[in-house]
Design a protein around this motif. Sequence first.
Motif, PDB file in Angstrom:
ATOM      1  N   ASP A  66      35.916  41.723  43.231  1.00 29.31           N
ATOM      2  CA  ASP A  66      37.223  41.768  43.889  1.00 29.31           C
ATOM      3  C   ASP A  66      38.112  42.832  43.273  1.00 29.31           C
ATOM      4  N   TYR A  67      38.019  43.001  41.954  1.00 33.86           N
ATOM      5  CA  TYR A  67      38.819  44.010  41.261  1.00 33.86           C
ATOM      6  C   TYR A  67      38.250  45.403  41.487  1.00 33.86           C
ATOM      7  N   VAL A  68      36.956  45.531  41.359  1.00 42.69           N
ATOM      8  CA  VAL A  68      36.311  46.833  41.524  1.00 42.69           C
ATOM      9  C   VAL A  68      36.614  47.419  42.889  1.00 42.69           C
ATOM     10  N   LEU A  69      36.672  46.566  43.914  1.00 38.92           N
ATOM     11  CA  LEU A  69      36.889  47.022  45.291  1.00 38.92           C
ATOM     12  C   LEU A  69      38.326  46.825  45.759  1.00 38.92           C
ATOM     13  N   ARG A  70      39.229  46.670  44.827  1.00 39.67           N
ATOM     14  CA  ARG A  70      40.613  46.304  45.147  1.00 39.67           C
ATOM     15  C   ARG A  70      41.341  47.326  46.018  1.00 39.67           C
ATOM     16  N   ASP A  71      40.925  48.586  45.994  1.00 36.66           N
ATOM     17  CA  ASP A  71      41.628  49.623  46.744  1.00 36.66           C
ATOM     18  C   ASP A  71      41.107  49.787  48.171  1.00 36.66           C
ATOM     19  N   ARG A  72      40.108  49.005  48.533  1.00 40.76           N
ATOM     20  CA  ARG A  72      39.565  49.087  49.888  1.00 40.76           C
ATOM     21  C   ARG A  72      40.265  48.078  50.793  1.00 40.76           C
ATOM     22  N   ASP A  73      40.495  48.457  52.036  1.00 39.87           N
ATOM     23  CA  ASP A  73      41.168  47.538  52.970  1.00 39.87           C
ATOM     24  C   ASP A  73      40.179  46.773  53.838  1.00 39.87           C
ATOM     25  N   ASP A  74      38.863  46.945  53.583  1.00 38.24           N
ATOM     26  CA  ASP A  74      37.857  46.234  54.371  1.00 38.24           C
ATOM     27  C   ASP A  74      37.178  45.129  53.566  1.00 38.24           C
ATOM     28  N   VAL A  75      37.835  44.701  52.488  1.00 36.18           N
ATOM     29  CA  VAL A  75      37.268  43.692  51.601  1.00 36.18           C
ATOM     30  C   VAL A  75      38.050  42.388  51.711  1.00 36.18           C
ATOM     31  N   LEU A  76      37.331  41.289  51.876  1.00 36.95           N
ATOM     32  CA  LEU A  76      37.929  39.956  51.843  1.00 36.95           C
ATOM     33  C   LEU A  76      37.611  39.356  50.482  1.00 36.95           C
ATOM     34  N   SER A 132      39.668  38.917  32.412  1.00 32.60           N
ATOM     35  CA  SER A 132      40.909  39.420  31.832  1.00 32.60           C
ATOM     36  C   SER A 132      40.690  40.725  31.081  1.00 32.60           C
ATOM     37  N   MET A 133      39.621  40.804  30.301  1.00 32.17           N
ATOM     38  CA  MET A 133      39.368  41.985  29.493  1.00 32.17           C
ATOM     39  C   MET A 133      39.079  43.214  30.334  1.00 32.17           C
ATOM     40  N   PHE A 134      38.367  43.038  31.450  1.00 29.56           N
ATOM     41  CA  PHE A 134      37.971  44.184  32.249  1.00 29.56           C
ATOM     42  C   PHE A 134      38.911  44.495  33.404  1.00 29.56           C
ATOM     43  N   THR A 135      39.809  43.595  33.749  1.00 26.32           N
ATOM     44  CA  THR A 135      40.664  43.825  34.907  1.00 26.32           C
ATOM     45  C   THR A 135      42.148  43.770  34.573  1.00 26.32           C
ATOM     46  N   ASP A 136      42.517  43.237  33.431  1.00 25.61           N
ATOM     47  CA  ASP A 136      43.919  43.035  33.063  1.00 25.61           C
ATOM     48  C   ASP A 136      44.605  42.102  34.066  1.00 25.61           C
ATOM     49  N   ARG A 137      43.822  41.199  34.659  1.00 22.38           N
ATOM     50  CA  ARG A 137      44.331  40.187  35.573  1.00 22.38           C
ATOM     51  C   ARG A 137      43.907  38.815  35.076  1.00 22.38           C
ATOM     52  N   THR A 138      44.441  37.783  35.702  1.00 20.95           N
ATOM     53  CA  THR A 138      44.088  36.412  35.349  1.00 20.95           C
ATOM     54  C   THR A 138      43.091  35.859  36.348  1.00 20.95           C
ATOM     55  N   TRP A 139      41.939  35.426  35.841  1.00 17.57           N
ATOM     56  CA  TRP A 139      40.890  34.853  36.685  1.00 17.57           C
ATOM     57  C   TRP A 139      41.407  33.578  37.342  1.00 17.57           C
ATOM     58  N   GLY A 140      41.233  33.467  38.646  1.00 13.34           N
ATOM     59  CA  GLY A 140      41.681  32.289  39.377  1.00 13.34           C
ATOM     60  C   GLY A 140      43.130  32.311  39.806  1.00 13.34           C
ATOM     61  N   ASP A 141      43.859  33.387  39.496  1.00  9.76           N
ATOM     62  CA  ASP A 141      45.255  33.510  39.924  1.00  9.76           C
ATOM     63  C   ASP A 141      45.277  33.802  41.421  1.00  9.76           C
ATOM     64  N   ARG A 142      45.968  32.991  42.181  1.00 12.64           N
ATOM     65  CA  ARG A 142      45.969  33.108  43.644  1.00 12.64           C
ATOM     66  C   ARG A 142      46.407  34.488  44.122  1.00 12.64           C
ATOM     67  N   ARG A 143      47.202  35.198  43.325  1.00 15.29           N
ATOM     68  CA  ARG A 143      47.695  36.517  43.733  1.00 15.29           C
ATOM     69  C   ARG A 143      46.591  37.564  43.784  1.00 15.29           C
ATOM     70  N   ASN A 144      45.441  37.264  43.210  1.00 17.16           N
ATOM     71  CA  ASN A 144      44.341  38.230  43.174  1.00 17.16           C
ATOM     72  C   ASN A 144      43.364  38.081  44.336  1.00 17.16           C
ATOM     73  N   TYR A 145      43.582  37.075  45.188  1.00 14.25           N
ATOM     74  CA  TYR A 145      42.591  36.777  46.230  1.00 14.25           C
ATOM     75  C   TYR A 145      43.254  36.630  47.598  1.00 14.25           C
ATOM     76  N   ASP A 146      42.472  36.906  48.628  1.00 14.14           N
ATOM     77  CA  ASP A 146      42.968  36.730  49.992  1.00 14.14           C
ATOM     78  C   ASP A 146      42.961  35.262  50.391  1.00 14.14           C
ATOM     79  N   ILE A 147      41.990  34.520  49.851  1.00 19.99           N
ATOM     80  CA  ILE A 147      41.888  33.101  50.162  1.00 19.99           C
ATOM     81  C   ILE A 147      41.211  32.367  49.012  1.00 19.99           C
ATOM     82  N   MET A 148      41.670  31.137  48.758  1.00 19.03           N
ATOM     83  CA  MET A 148      41.057  30.262  47.765  1.00 19.03           C
ATOM     84  C   MET A 148      40.614  28.991  48.485  1.00 19.03           C
ATOM     85  N   LEU A 149      39.364  28.597  48.265  1.00 15.76           N
ATOM     86  CA  LEU A 149      38.808  27.439  48.967  1.00 15.76           C
ATOM     87  C   LEU A 149      38.335  26.389  47.977  1.00 15.76           C
TER      88      LEU A 149
END
Length: 206
Positions: A115-125, A167-184
């Motif tokens: 999700d982080y690696v492809l964060r700049d693409r607009d065709d990724v869910l 966290s170490m490789f993305t500087d984000r928090t794993w499981g933080d809703r702001r990082n995902y389009d949907i959480m199930l």
Amino acid sequence: MKRIVAISRELGSGGRTIGKLVAKQKNIPYYDRELIDEAAKASGIPSEYIEKSDQKVTNSLLYNLAMGSCYSYGLLEEASNQPLPLTTTVFCAQQEIIRGYADAGSCVIVGRCADYVLRDRDDVLSVFIYADMDKRVEHGVKEYGMHEETARKEIARSDRERAHHYSMFTDRTWGDRRNYDIMLNSGEVSYENCAKIICEMMDMKA
């Protein structure tokens, strides 16, 4: 419309199963173990090492420097006069492989900070699959024949390692809703229905 699904998941939440269901319904490639094998070929590091150490990182400036594009890691080696830690080398290799899969066409990619690696693409869910502890323990007992207490400890360990790795490789928090389009919540929604929701979201127009 989204053509690439990047799934992050808690251990025991059925993320792999859900990803396979999505790939089958959409008739598109599914990538999980393949990332380990391809990273092994690209880095020259045995796949057994990659599989065991994929989520074990240590606190190091080099890991922070490795965030984002890894095209520069050769320069980092030269500057430090030492090779980068193997885990960073693996991450760099996997990052380029993930981008290659995404460039090649529609697919489902599970884990490896896709999700982080492809964060700049607009065709990724970007999807996060989770469930409460009891459901995940039940999954471990039924699917892998683990003792309940062993499953509980393994899940807790995995949560810590995945969170630290992310966290170490993305500087984000794993499981933080702001990082995902949907959480199930796969403990409340069946795997089949989770897959159905993801497929429906892929077909939605922004």
